[in-house]
Structures are given as structure tokens and as C-alpha cells.
Design an enzyme around this catalytic site. Sequence first.
Site, short mmCIF file in Angstrom:
data_model
loop_
_atom_site.label_atom_id
_atom_site.label_comp_id
_atom_site.label_asym_id
_atom_site.label_seq_id
_atom_site.Cartn_x
_atom_site.Cartn_y
_atom_site.Cartn_z
N TYR A 131 -47.39 -0.06 -44.17
CA TYR A 131 -46.48 0.11 -45.53
C TYR A 131 -46.27 1.27 -46.22
CZ TYR A 131 -44.10 -4.85 -44.79
OH TYR A 131 -43.50 -5.44 -44.40
N LYS A 139 -53.95 -5.77 -33.25
CA LYS A 139 -53.52 -4.62 -31.50
C LYS A 139 -54.61 -3.91 -31.05
CE LYS A 139 -49.95 -4.40 -28.95
NZ LYS A 139 -50.12 -5.39 -27.58
N ASP A 188 -49.31 -9.88 -29.91
CA ASP A 188 -47.46 -10.57 -29.56
C ASP A 188 -48.23 -11.63 -28.05
OD1 ASP A 188 -50.03 -9.14 -27.64
OD2 ASP A 188 -48.68 -7.94 -26.42
N ASP A 225 -46.28 -9.58 -42.06
CA ASP A 225 -45.10 -9.97 -42.32
C ASP A 225 -44.49 -10.58 -41.71
OD1 ASP A 225 -42.91 -9.43 -43.89
OD2 ASP A 225 -41.99 -8.23 -42.65
N ASP A 270 -43.29 -14.74 -41.28
CA ASP A 270 -41.66 -15.32 -41.37
C ASP A 270 -41.58 -16.38 -39.77
OD1 ASP A 270 -40.53 -13.97 -43.00
OD2 ASP A 270 -39.19 -13.04 -41.90
C1 IPM Z 1 -42.11 -10.62 -47.56
C2 IPM Z 1 -40.79 -9.31 -47.37
C3 IPM Z 1 -40.71 -7.79 -48.79
C4 IPM Z 1 -41.90 -7.28 -46.80
C5 IPM Z 1 -39.81 -6.65 -47.92
C6 IPM Z 1 -38.68 -7.23 -48.41
C7 IPM Z 1 -40.11 -5.70 -48.34
O1 IPM Z 1 -40.04 -9.19 -45.68
O2 IPM Z 1 -42.30 -10.36 -48.38
O3 IPM Z 1 -42.40 -10.50 -46.24
O4 IPM Z 1 -41.74 -6.83 -45.89
O5 IPM Z 1 -43.55 -7.30 -47.23
MG MG Z 2 -41.46 -10.52 -44.67
#
Ligand code: IPM
Ligand code: MG
Length: 354
Positions: free
Chosen positions: A140, A190, A222, A246, A250
Site C-alpha cells: 500500500y 506467502k 491461499d 485487507d 472481508d
Molecule cells: C479497508 C478498505 C481500504 C483498504 C480501501 C478503501 C483503501 O478496503 O479499510 O479495508 O484497502 O485499506
Molecule cells: Mg478492505
Amino acid sequence: MKYNITLLPGDGIGPETIAQAKRVLLAIGEKFGHEFNFKEELIGGAAIDATGDPLPQETVDSCLSSQAVLLGSVGGPKWDDCPRRPEAALLGIRKAMNVYANLRPAKLYPSLTHFSPLKDEKIKNGVDIIIVRELTGGIYFGDRGYRNNKTFGREAYDTESYSELEIERVARIAYEIAEKRQNKLCLVDKANVLESSRLWRKIVTDINEDYPTVQVSEMFVDNAAMQLCLDPTQFDVIVTSNMFGDILSDLSAAIVGSIGLAPSASVGETGLGLYEAIHGSAPTLAGKNVCNPAGTILSAALMLRHSLNAEKEASAIENAVASAIECGFGTQDISSMKQSTSEFTDEIISRIKV
Ligand code: IPM
Ligand code: MG
């Protein structure tokens, strides 16, 4: 107590979730005798529209002089082609506040089992995971750009790089969290391909001697994605890099029913922390009073716990959210009652007041 908080509503559903979290905090203030001094500042697309800059200096200054920052969400199609995108502000504020450890809990509410995409048998023993995501380094923030490639045309690159210090400080936070839980820490990387992952393994293993009760395991990312789906109950604390965290957070949020419920806390060396739901700005839901405010409300609870040293206030919010959910209340993503954003918050607030 008197608390100085910067609120960053941002874009999309951010202003709505922040407004509800503010109501919840005011109810907490009333119940426990605290005064919240809120300062609202611009970030993301809203800041671009007002000032041309996604992260105005005034916003940074306000965050750095607060005790904690509660953020809504940033981004939206309107600003996709801006030279400095709203997302750059999110990365910028994380970096400016030096909040390098992002804690992303994923806990299954028993009454929401049927909202999980996983079969009952996989989650019947409950899911309770904390992902500790490195937040201010890695790909990032690495070197990036375009370079000419005469044979294949334009070439873009991003770099994953981690220093020892960056790995060690976030790993120590993960160890400390594991010590307070089940003493199980899983490093996700990884290392079969990436040099930076091999450094993560070395450092995480080396400092294990300082946390003798914690049992460390290592897993390729993975496989970790697969294992989270096959048997999420095997995980307690996961520590991983910025991008892997990240992605996996999710996934873990979906496993426990809805990304709309998932909070996060970003912390560093000092008490100053940045708190935000892990969902995005959800432009299609914005302005309709239908989004789930719980991710931001639960982030406010984490703020009370980690930055304001107010444990019973944090628990009061978490218990109120859990109780409202267990009673069947909730927005469209978690309840057949399909409550509006503000109605669901009313249920949460009424449980704080009792
Ligand atoms: C998160 C989001 C952010 C990230 C984006 C919006 C830049 O996906 O906080 O998980 O990737 O950190
Ligand atoms: Mg995210």
C-alpha cells in the site's frame, strides 16, 4: 470524563453511520456521566469537493490533537478519476496517525448463523477471530509507478517491502492480544514465494520467546482463505500484512453474516487510535437510511475500550448491539425486519438506557 473526538464522516453511507454512532455515544455519555466534545472534519470525496484536497491539513491537525478519531467511509464513483483519489486520504490519515496495527474482529452472533454463507455444521461451534492487519506499510505504501517496457508496452508496478521494525511492532501487538485470548497466533503469509514473507516468519518466530504461552503457526495466504471457509473455528488471532489482511478481513466479515457489522480499531504506539467500520462507502445505499450502522457503532465501542480506557462503556454498546440483534432487530442485511438505519439505532440506544 471529557473526551475530545474527531469525527470524519466522509462519503457514501459514512455520514449516516457516523450520525448514528454519535447518537449512541451521546447516550453513553448521559448514562455514564461523560462529555463528548466532537469535532467534524472533511475527508475523502467530501473534502475534494470542498477544498480540492482529499486530506486537508486541518483534518490531520484535528486528528492528531484528539484522543481518538471515528471515521465513516471514503470513496465513490464520482471521484474515481480524480488525480488524488479519496482512498489516498484514508491511507494518508492512517500513516499520519502512525496507527500501524489494525484489529479486525469477526465474531458470530448465534442468532445470525443463518446469514452466514457457510453451512451450519461449519460454524456451529461459533466463530471468534481477530485479524491483526499491518496498516502503514507493505504494498500500500511501497515504491510504485510506471516504467517503459519496450517489448510489452506500458508497465505499472507496486512494491511489497517490510522492515524488521514494521513487522516486529505489529507482531508484538498480535502476541499481546493472543495472550489475552486463546494463546493461538497464526501468521498468514506467502513465504513460499515472497522474500518479505520470509522476514515476517523469522521475526514472528524469533520474538515468540517473549510470549511463551502463545502457540504460533504459519499458513500460506491461499490456504488461509480456504481454511477460513472450511473451518473458521480453528483460528483465534491472525497476524498478517496490509494487503493480505485487507482481503481476509472481508472474507471473515462475510463468514459471520454481514460486512455491515464489522468494526475495526487501528492503534499504534500512543493511545491515539483511528476507528472505522471495515465496509466501504456503499454508494448505492447512501442517503436512503437503510445501511447497517452497527459496524461504525461497534467501532465506537472499540474506541472507548482502546483509546479512552472506558471498558464498561464499550461493553455497554456491544451488549446493546448483541441484544438488539438477538431479539431479531436489524437492517435489511441482518434481519427480516428490514429496519431503517435510525430505527435499528433506536433499538440499540433503548438498550443502553436501561
Ligand atoms: C479497508 C478498505 C481500504 C483498504 C480501501 C478503501 C483503501 O478496503 O479499510 O479495508 O484497502 O485499506
Ligand atoms: Mg478492505
